[in-house]
Motif scaffolding. Structure first.
Motif: not given
Length: 297
Positions: A138-147, A153-169
């Motif tokens: 729970g704490v870690g996910l809160i930190g990621v949402l803050m990040l 990440f606000q400046a690059s939606t493409r970068g956020l999507v790419a790293i999210t896919v990377a972590c999930v896969t």
């Protein structure tokens, strides 16, 4: 490279070998994210990662064959293809794509959430996290949402999507390799994963129309070689030694050391900008990882 002959023997003493292996997983793996950015100067993301893992996998497989270890079976090759496609094709390929637009320090800080994703994925196989592990998740996910709300990440939606896919896969591939798709024993299995994952990445490079710069710049070539030798071979074998000879909490300590190393190197060498809010978010993510690791039996 001697990990294939190791027998598990947990030793809490920090001898020279354990200290050297810790240095490799902390410093080398922590530095690879900035080095990936340098390699991107001449080598686009999928081509860079694909050629890197093919080279490392070929060297590691040649070494295992020289040691007399058998080839993987047909089923083990199939498992290596699926796991390699997920962990290396999606995981490392997505990481390199994200680094085209997001600072390397912020990327590895986001990746620190992977142990939490794996803990959640383990629920599918009946492995329920303990109370402290749940708090850490729970704490870690809160930190990621803050990040994700920071400037990087606000400046690059493409970068956020790419790293999210990377972590999930990466997380899915890790869990499947443990419970459903076992690789060949020892280093042979990891070599087959690198070879298959590298082939998948080069296929993605061809489909996406990537074209490496030729001749490549010397700094990009040096970065690529560093990733092959230090990132894929030396640090990986050091991690295998830690798994065999050190307490599990110590072996997994790289997950909360790497982000700090990567962010410091990104700021000091890569000229990356990290705001105070983003540093705070990283602190929350790392607190979650510490709680998760300390909560495991």
């Amino acid at each position: 490279m001697t990990t294939a002959s190791l027998t598990p023997s947990r030793d809490s003493r920090l001898g020279p070998l354990i200290l050297a292996c810790l240095a490799a997983t902390w410093l080398v793996w922590g530095s690879t994210y900035l080095v990936i950015k340098f390699a991107l100067i001449s080598f686009p993301p999928f081509f860079q990662m694909g050629s890197r893992f093919l080279a490392a996998g070929a060297l590691l497989m040649a070494w295992t064959r020289w040691r007399g270890q058998p080839w993987p079976t047909r089923r083990e090759w199939l498992h290596a293809l699926v796991v390699g496609a997920l962990m290396l094709g999606g995981g490392m390929g997505g990481t390199a794509v994200a680094e085209e637009t997001v600072g390397s320090g912020l990327i590895v800080a986001f990746i620190a959430v992977v142990p939490m994703m794996i803990a959640l994925a383990n629920l599918t196989f009946g492995l329920k996290p303990g109370r402290m592990e749940l708090v850490g998740i729970g704490v870690g996910l809160i930190g990621v949402l803050m990040l994700t709300q920071g400037a990087g990440f606000q400046a690059s939606t493409r970068g956020l999507v790419a790293i999210t896919v990377a972590c999930v896969t990466w997380s899915i591939g890790s869990v499947l390799s443990q419970f459903r798709l076992p690789l060949a024993p020892g280093a042979t299995g990891f070599a087959s994963e690198m070879l298959c994952g590298g082939a998948v990445l080069l296929g993605l490079s061809w489909v996406s129309g990537e074209a490496p710069q030729w001749p490549p710049q010397p700094v990009a070539v040096a970065a690529w070689a560093y990733l092959v030798v230090f990132g894929s071979l030396i640090a990986f074998n050091a991690y295998m030694v830690l798994l065999a000879r050190a307490p599990s909490g110590l072996a997994s300590s790289y997950t909360f050391v790497n982000p700090v190393i990567a962010m410091l190197l990104g700021v000091a060498i890569g000229g990356e900008q990290v705001s105070g809010f983003e540093w705070s978010a990283v602190g929350v993510v790392l607190l979650g990882v510490v709680l998760l690791v300390s909560g495991r039996r």
